[in-house]
Design a protein around this motif. Structure first.
Motif, PDB file in Angstrom:
ATOM      1  N   ASP A  47       0.840  -1.027  -0.132  1.00  0.00           N
ATOM      2  CA  ASP A  47       0.091  -0.106  -0.121  1.00  0.00           C
ATOM      3  C   ASP A  47       0.892   1.250  -0.232  1.00  0.00           C
ATOM      4  OD1 ASP A  47      -2.411   1.512   0.050  1.00  0.00           O
ATOM      5  OD2 ASP A  47      -2.254   1.630   2.299  1.00  0.00           O
ATOM      6  N   ILE A  48       0.337   2.331  -0.664  1.00  0.00           N
ATOM      7  CA  ILE A  48       1.211   3.338  -0.586  1.00  0.00           C
ATOM      8  C   ILE A  48       0.076   4.673  -0.445  1.00  0.00           C
ATOM      9  CG2 ILE A  48       1.209   3.883  -2.871  1.00  0.00           C
ATOM     10  CD1 ILE A  48       4.020   5.021  -2.626  1.00  0.00           C
ATOM     11  N   LEU A  49       0.178   5.684   0.516  1.00  0.00           N
ATOM     12  CA  LEU A  49      -0.683   6.553   0.753  1.00  0.00           C
ATOM     13  C   LEU A  49       0.085   7.934   0.859  1.00  0.00           C
ATOM     14  CD1 LEU A  49      -3.624   7.039   1.812  1.00  0.00           C
ATOM     15  CD2 LEU A  49      -2.837   6.736   4.241  1.00  0.00           C
ATOM     16  N   ASP A  50      -0.253   8.916   0.059  1.00  0.00           N
ATOM     17  CA  ASP A  50       0.373  10.062  -0.072  1.00  0.00           C
ATOM     18  C   ASP A  50      -0.569  11.294   0.809  1.00  0.00           C
ATOM     19  OD1 ASP A  50       1.318  12.593  -0.528  1.00  0.00           O
ATOM     20  OD2 ASP A  50       1.411  12.292  -2.691  1.00  0.00           O
ATOM     21  N   LEU A  51      -0.173  11.526   1.992  1.00  0.00           N
ATOM     22  CA  LEU A  51      -0.763  12.458   2.962  1.00  0.00           C
ATOM     23  C   LEU A  51      -0.233  13.930   2.173  1.00  0.00           C
ATOM     24  CD1 LEU A  51      -0.354  10.364   6.196  1.00  0.00           C
ATOM     25  CD2 LEU A  51      -2.334  10.678   4.674  1.00  0.00           C
ATOM     26  N   ILE A  57       4.550  10.658   3.164  1.00  0.00           N
ATOM     27  CA  ILE A  57       3.997   9.500   2.265  1.00  0.00           C
ATOM     28  C   ILE A  57       4.231   8.120   3.107  1.00  0.00           C
ATOM     29  CG2 ILE A  57       4.437   7.975   0.073  1.00  0.00           C
ATOM     30  CD1 ILE A  57       5.461  10.641  -1.381  1.00  0.00           C
ATOM     31  N   THR A  59       4.244   4.232   3.085  1.00  0.00           N
ATOM     32  CA  THR A  59       4.408   3.055   2.088  1.00  0.00           C
ATOM     33  C   THR A  59       4.394   1.976   3.177  1.00  0.00           C
ATOM     34  OG1 THR A  59       5.855   4.312   1.077  1.00  0.00           O
ATOM     35  CG2 THR A  59       5.527   1.903   0.297  1.00  0.00           C
ATOM     36  N   THR A  60       3.357   0.987   2.971  1.00  0.00           N
ATOM     37  CA  THR A  60       3.389  -0.162   3.934  1.00  0.00           C
ATOM     38  C   THR A  60       3.978  -1.544   3.068  1.00  0.00           C
ATOM     39  OG1 THR A  60       1.618   0.642   5.004  1.00  0.00           O
ATOM     40  CG2 THR A  60       1.733  -1.593   5.201  1.00  0.00           C
ATOM     41  N   THR A  69       5.708  -0.034   8.147  1.00  0.00           N
ATOM     42  CA  THR A  69       5.311   1.169   7.178  1.00  0.00           C
ATOM     43  C   THR A  69       6.540   2.119   7.193  1.00  0.00           C
ATOM     44  OG1 THR A  69       2.889   0.761   7.935  1.00  0.00           O
ATOM     45  CG2 THR A  69       3.748   2.931   7.189  1.00  0.00           C
ATOM     46  N   SER A  71       7.323   5.976   6.728  1.00  0.00           N
ATOM     47  CA  SER A  71       6.956   7.118   6.559  1.00  0.00           C
ATOM     48  C   SER A  71       7.957   8.186   6.140  1.00  0.00           C
ATOM     49  CB  SER A  71       6.261   7.529   7.962  1.00  0.00           C
ATOM     50  OG  SER A  71       5.998   9.232   8.196  1.00  0.00           O
TER      51      SER A  71
END
Length: 113
Positions: A47-51, A57, A59-60, A69, A71
């Motif tokens: 998973d990747i989440l761009d906050l 960012i 990235t899990t 994860t 960060s």
């Protein structure tokens, strides 16, 4: 000479440990160097989440020792966290201690209470 310096320490006011890369994480090669250093546990991105509001960012990854994860923010800090996988995080720490790219810097856990 190591390219990255890190602390293996508790989060602020937390019992959960994390890996705090405080020197070198601003390098655009950080993620690939980190994944190369820990390749023996076979990390795979899940998973990747761009906050973007936090300029961060997340990235899990899943691996042979469980998930974790990364960060990474625009200020050059990176944290490797594994709230439900503290044993896995300790294993990552021991792998990084053997890596020529990473240097562990000891800290006083009392500073994070």
């Amino acid at each position: 000479m190591s390219q990255y310096k890190y602390h293996f320490r508790p989060g602020y006011q937390s019992a959960e440990l994390l890996i705090d890369v405080f020197s070198g994480a601003e390098s655009e090669n950080f993620n690939s160097d980190f994944l190369y250093a820990i390749q023996e546990i076979k990390p795979k991105m899940i998973d990747i989440l761009d906050l973007w509001m936090n300029d961060e960012i997340l990235t899990t990854y899943d691996s042979e020792i469980g998930s974790f994860t990364i960060s990474k923010d625009i200020w050059g800090f990176a944290f490797i966290m594994a709230e439900n996988n503290q044993d896995g995080l300790a294993r990552i720490d021991s792998i990084l201690e053997q890596s020529e790219l990473f240097e562990k810097v000891q800290v006083d856990f009392e500073n994070y209470k």
